[in-house]
Write an enzyme that holds these catalytic residues in place. Structure first.
Site, PDB file in Angstrom:
ATOM      1  N   PRO A 117       2.554   2.098  12.452  1.00  0.00           N
ATOM      2  CA  PRO A 117       3.180   3.376  12.811  1.00  0.00           C
ATOM      3  C   PRO A 117       2.858   3.800  14.242  1.00  0.00           C
ATOM      4  O   PRO A 117       1.718   3.656  14.699  1.00  0.00           O
ATOM      5  CB  PRO A 117       2.595   4.359  11.800  1.00  0.00           C
ATOM      6  CG  PRO A 117       2.190   3.510  10.633  1.00  0.00           C
ATOM      7  CD  PRO A 117       1.728   2.215  11.238  1.00  0.00           C
ATOM      8  N   TYR A 128       0.838  -1.205   0.000  1.00  0.00           N
ATOM      9  CA  TYR A 128       0.000   0.000   0.000  1.00  0.00           C
ATOM     10  C   TYR A 128       0.874   1.256   0.000  1.00  0.00           C
ATOM     11  O   TYR A 128       0.713   2.131  -0.851  1.00  0.00           O
ATOM     12  CB  TYR A 128      -0.909  -0.030   1.226  1.00  0.00           C
ATOM     13  CG  TYR A 128      -1.940   1.073   1.266  1.00  0.00           C
ATOM     14  CD1 TYR A 128      -3.008   1.085   0.370  1.00  0.00           C
ATOM     15  CD2 TYR A 128      -1.867   2.100   2.218  1.00  0.00           C
ATOM     16  CE1 TYR A 128      -3.964   2.087   0.415  1.00  0.00           C
ATOM     17  CE2 TYR A 128      -2.815   3.096   2.266  1.00  0.00           C
ATOM     18  CZ  TYR A 128      -3.867   3.094   1.367  1.00  0.00           C
ATOM     19  OH  TYR A 128      -4.815   4.090   1.422  1.00  0.00           O
ATOM     20  N   THR A 136      -0.709   2.970  23.086  1.00  0.00           N
ATOM     21  CA  THR A 136      -0.083   4.304  23.158  1.00  0.00           C
ATOM     22  C   THR A 136       0.145   4.898  21.767  1.00  0.00           C
ATOM     23  O   THR A 136       0.500   6.073  21.647  1.00  0.00           O
ATOM     24  CB  THR A 136       1.273   4.264  23.895  1.00  0.00           C
ATOM     25  OG1 THR A 136       2.111   3.307  23.231  1.00  0.00           O
ATOM     26  CG2 THR A 136       1.114   3.877  25.349  1.00  0.00           C
TER      27      THR A 136
HETATM   28  N1  UDP Z   1      -6.136  -0.823  15.975  1.00  0.00           N
HETATM   29  C1  UDP Z   1      -6.522  -1.253  17.241  1.00  0.00           C
HETATM   30  N2  UDP Z   1      -7.604  -2.095  17.318  1.00  0.00           N
HETATM   31  C2  UDP Z   1      -8.330  -2.476  16.223  1.00  0.00           C
HETATM   32  C3  UDP Z   1      -7.926  -2.009  14.964  1.00  0.00           C
HETATM   33  C4  UDP Z   1      -6.820  -1.187  14.883  1.00  0.00           C
HETATM   34  O1  UDP Z   1      -5.917  -0.926  18.257  1.00  0.00           O
HETATM   35  O2  UDP Z   1      -9.299  -3.228  16.390  1.00  0.00           O
HETATM   36  C5  UDP Z   1      -4.977   0.110  15.911  1.00  0.00           C
HETATM   37  C6  UDP Z   1      -3.939  -0.241  14.859  1.00  0.00           C
HETATM   38  O3  UDP Z   1      -2.990  -1.151  15.363  1.00  0.00           O
HETATM   39  C7  UDP Z   1      -3.362   1.118  14.560  1.00  0.00           C
HETATM   40  C8  UDP Z   1      -4.523   2.074  14.756  1.00  0.00           C
HETATM   41  O4  UDP Z   1      -5.475   1.357  15.528  1.00  0.00           O
HETATM   42  O5  UDP Z   1      -2.352   1.437  15.483  1.00  0.00           O
HETATM   43  C9  UDP Z   1      -5.167   2.486  13.453  1.00  0.00           C
HETATM   44  O6  UDP Z   1      -5.388   1.333  12.698  1.00  0.00           O
HETATM   45  P1  UDP Z   1      -6.244   1.317  11.371  1.00  0.00           P
HETATM   46  O7  UDP Z   1      -6.262  -0.092  10.886  1.00  0.00           O
HETATM   47  O8  UDP Z   1      -7.548   1.985  11.579  1.00  0.00           O
HETATM   48  O9  UDP Z   1      -5.463   2.235  10.336  1.00  0.00           O
HETATM   49  P2  UDP Z   1      -3.939   2.615  10.079  1.00  0.00           P
HETATM   50  O10 UDP Z   1      -3.846   4.024  10.519  1.00  0.00           O
HETATM   51  O11 UDP Z   1      -3.023   1.737  10.872  1.00  0.00           O
HETATM   52  O12 UDP Z   1      -3.759   2.420   8.630  1.00  0.00           O
END
Ligand code: UDP
Length: 314
Positions: free
Chosen positions: A279, A151, A214
């Site tokens: 990230p 991606y 965090t």
């Molecule tokens: N995340 C989480 N629980 C979930 C799904 C995602 O804690 O059920 C965390 C994920 O590890 C990331 C953040 O939420 O740190 C955002 O994840 P998302 O998949 O929405 O999008 P990203 O910004 O990583 O592309």
């Protein structure tokens, strides 16, 4: 609006795409929505097919022949690509093809029809950023061989193609970097944090925090994002790249607590494994969007969560 101002929205049956199609159709524009329905959904455009100024083309943006039937178009919004980590990682090679071949195909169409073409790039091009908040001149910290690379690198290559077509052929390009966006029209099974947390809270299930919670993200409500996308397409003399997002930064633990409180849920948080290359921090510097587009988000995270919960409840 003349026929030459027809807008083509690739990925038009997806989350942001279908909301954008609805906005453009409402403004009286002719809209052609192209989608292969990998992550797009018929329900998202079910209300639109009744409008005479809306048409749907089931096709893959990566397939050059999909564009043969399009003779005139004024604006091309290139949104097509699965954007949720579980979706884009399900077939990473297809994801890379969607970004790269898709970019070439829409750029060739723009060249042939003299259209203006907008790329929705992503905050993911910054990878796991070492500069915070992220400004457009930051070149990023992407793992080129990791699970997110299909991606991240796909979108980076798409940005490269956009600027090369601009320099070589004078194609009128607009490049925006979309940060986390949410709202009605997302799939319940999307897998991203907003839909997971809200649907878990509504169902009284455990809210799944990946890692220690965090890590931070900054969430933009979809209606604010649409204002920015349309402003960027319509502005003169500015190619971008420009960051689009809401600079209000939250840890995932704060987000979980907020969602539980706003939905009045009895859910508890649970901690799960952190996916690789996740990230640690993300927050856009939107000074450039403010200066060039006069844009900034208006919907607070609380209000956006309530609206998204109302949608997901249905
Ligand atoms: N995340 C989480 N629980 C979930 C799904 C995602 O804690 O059920 C965390 C994920 O590890 C990331 C953040 O939420 O740190 C955002 O994840 P998302 O998949 O929405 O999008 P990203 O910004 O990583 O592309």
């Amino acid at each position: 609006m003349g026929f030459d101002k027809t807008a083509l929205v690739t990925g038009g049956a997806g989350f942001i795409g279908s909301n954008l199609c609805r906005r453009l159709v409402g403004e009286g524009k002719r809209v052609v929505c192209l989608d292969n329905m990998i992550s797009g959904r018929e329900e998202n455009i079910a209300d639109l097919v009744a409008y005479p100024n809306f048409s749907f083309l089931k096709a893959d943006v990566a397939d050059a022949s999909a564009f043969n039937s399009i003779e005139k178009v004024g604006h091309i919004y290139n949104l097509a690509c699965p954007a949720s980590p579980p979706f884009y990682q399900a077939d990473p090679i297809a994801t890379m093809k969607t970004s790269v071949f898709g970019a070439i195909n829409v750029l060739e169409l723009a060249r042939r029809t003299n259209a203006r073409v907008l790329l929705t790039s992503t905050s993911e091009i910054y990878g796991d950023p070492l500069e915070h908040p992220q400004r457009e001149n930051y070149r990023g910290n992407v793992n080129p061989i990791g699970v997110r690379a299909c991606y991240d690198e796909g979108k980076r290559a798409a940005e490269t193609l956009f600027f090369d077509y601009h320099r070589m052929y004078g194609v009128e390009i607009r490049v925006v970097r979309v940060f986390n966006t949410y709202g009605p029209g997302m799939r319940v099974d999307d897998g991203r944090v907003m839909t997971n947390f809200i649907s878990q809270a509504l169902a009284g299930e455990n809210v799944t925090i990946y890692g220690d919670g965090t890590q931070t993200r900054s969430f933009c409500f979809v209606e604010d994002m649409l204002d920015a996308l349309v402003s960027m397409m319509e502005c003169e003399g500015f190619t971008g790249p420009v960051n689009l997002g809401n600079p209000e930064e939250l840890t995932m633990l704060e987000l979980a607590e907020k969602v539980i409180a706003l939905t009045g849920s009895s859910s508890k948080v649970v901690f799960c494994d952190l996916p690789s290359d996740d990230p640690a921090r993300r927050k856009p510097d939107i000074s450039l969007a403010k200066e060039m587009l006069g844009w900034q988000p208006h919907v607070s995270v609380d209000e956006g969560i309530m609206k998204t919960a109302e949608f997901l409840r249905r």
